[in-house]
Design a protein around this motif. Sequence first.
Motif, PDB file in Angstrom:
ATOM      1  N   THR A 141       0.817  -1.213   0.000  1.00  0.00           N
ATOM      2  CA  THR A 141       0.000   0.000   0.000  1.00  0.00           C
ATOM      3  C   THR A 141       0.850   1.262   0.000  1.00  0.00           C
ATOM      4  N   ALA A 195       0.965   4.009  -2.955  1.00  0.00           N
ATOM      5  CA  ALA A 195       0.479   5.352  -2.625  1.00  0.00           C
ATOM      6  C   ALA A 195       1.532   6.416  -2.949  1.00  0.00           C
ATOM      7  N   THR A 196       2.773   6.174  -2.557  1.00  0.00           N
ATOM      8  CA  THR A 196       3.816   7.167  -2.820  1.00  0.00           C
ATOM      9  C   THR A 196       4.121   7.263  -4.316  1.00  0.00           C
ATOM     10  N   ALA A 227       1.224   9.325  -5.810  1.00  0.00           N
ATOM     11  CA  ALA A 227       1.328  10.736  -5.445  1.00  0.00           C
ATOM     12  C   ALA A 227       2.495  11.407  -6.177  1.00  0.00           C
TER      13      ALA A 227
END
Length: 486
Positions: free
Chosen positions: A238, A242-243, A246
């Motif tokens: 996750t 996510a990083t 982003a």
Amino acid sequence: MDRAAGSRSDAGRDRHARGTALALLAFAMLIVSLDQYIVVVALPDIGRDLGFSAQTLQTVVTAYVVASSGFLLLGGRTADLLGRRRVLVTGLALYASAALAGGLAQSPAMLLGARAVQGLGGAVVFPATLALVNVTFPEGRARNRALGVWGGAGAAGLVVGVLLGGILTRAFGWQAVFLINAPLAAAALLLAFPLLDADVRRGSGRSFDMPGALSAAGAISLLVFTLVRGPEAGWGSTVVLATAGAGLALLAGLVLIERRAADPLVPPALLRNRNVIAAAALAAMFAATFGSVLYFLSLYLQNVRGYDALRTGMAFLLPTAVVVTGSTVAGQLVTRFGLRRTLVAALAVGAVGAAALGLAMTEDSSYPALMPGLVLLSIGDGVVFTAMFIAAATGVADGQQGIASGLASTGSGVGAAFGLAVLVLIANHGAGTTGGAGLATAQGIRTAVFTVAVGIVLTLLVASTLRPATGSPARDAARPRGCQPC
């Protein structure tokens, strides 16, 4: 006769001023490069004293790498706009303060915060020193020789860091690997005022692209974090997804911001400079290949051959001495044979060295068997390091040297993270293992080093696209020492 004598005297003073400025800039470069390995040796002791787990200990390194890589571009542009001496001094102050805080840290959170600030300081110091060298010495023979000294200091910092880290940790504890940087950076900071000329006032019509700068810093930091964290956490985890998402979103936003900016973070004229773009690509590929070899060599010596940390550091003396020599003479080679020829020849030597090293890295090999490959690889490493930064400065006006330096150094930071992530996967696959088990086997490490050899050949193809300099850009003014446009 009096006028001629006065002219010779002025020229002598100018050479002395440039020489002392170069010595300071090389010293600052050495301080920043020290940190790449001085902390690694102390990680086990840090983990025991501060309570890091085996899974979180690597964040001591990651915090520095992510902050440093993310803010190199911002550091370079800030140097152009706000003044290079001013930015260098600010970076050294951040670096010294963070080093002191790291040495006094009593908790993981305090240490990680100090490491992030130290990485930010390094991201400011690195492009500022490079830009100052480039504006202090005119393009050509003088600048090439100066960059050889600067590059040699950076290479020397690597081996000094390994050896000093082991000695300081054993004698005084892990805190010493941080505390040693505080007085060194403070000394460089104080010397900057008498040895570098004061910054001149920033010209009108130039603004700071803050939205672009912050978007670039955020995007690069998140993507580098993804690359560093991915091999350990898993590419489908996750946090990694996510990083990555982003970071890519910020990167897309950066493109939109830069299209509309009146004074963009990276001037369009710089993007049209073929050598600057090629140098940034070279820096990324260099860090992904040459820069990863030390990591795998260290694993081979410790995990396969059973060396302790100090003996491993001693084993790095030979290759680092060759790298320092190669970096120092690279400028003279570029002056004599040309930038493209020098890079292509050095990369060819490095590729042969990587292949020879991979062949020698068997389970029962000896250190002397590694030496031919290490020497050839290190020759290529040292020459390419200096030459690629010469390429990044070629044909660039003084007022854009900071951002050009930032582009090349950012390429290096991102390339190091990307290269290591990919090579770890290849090492594990080559050993027929998952996780990090392949990194403890000779076969997995050999596969990674052979891949480095292939990567160096691809880097050679990029180097062949470089164009010879058609003449130096217009200088902003005739300036001794470190003065520069703002």
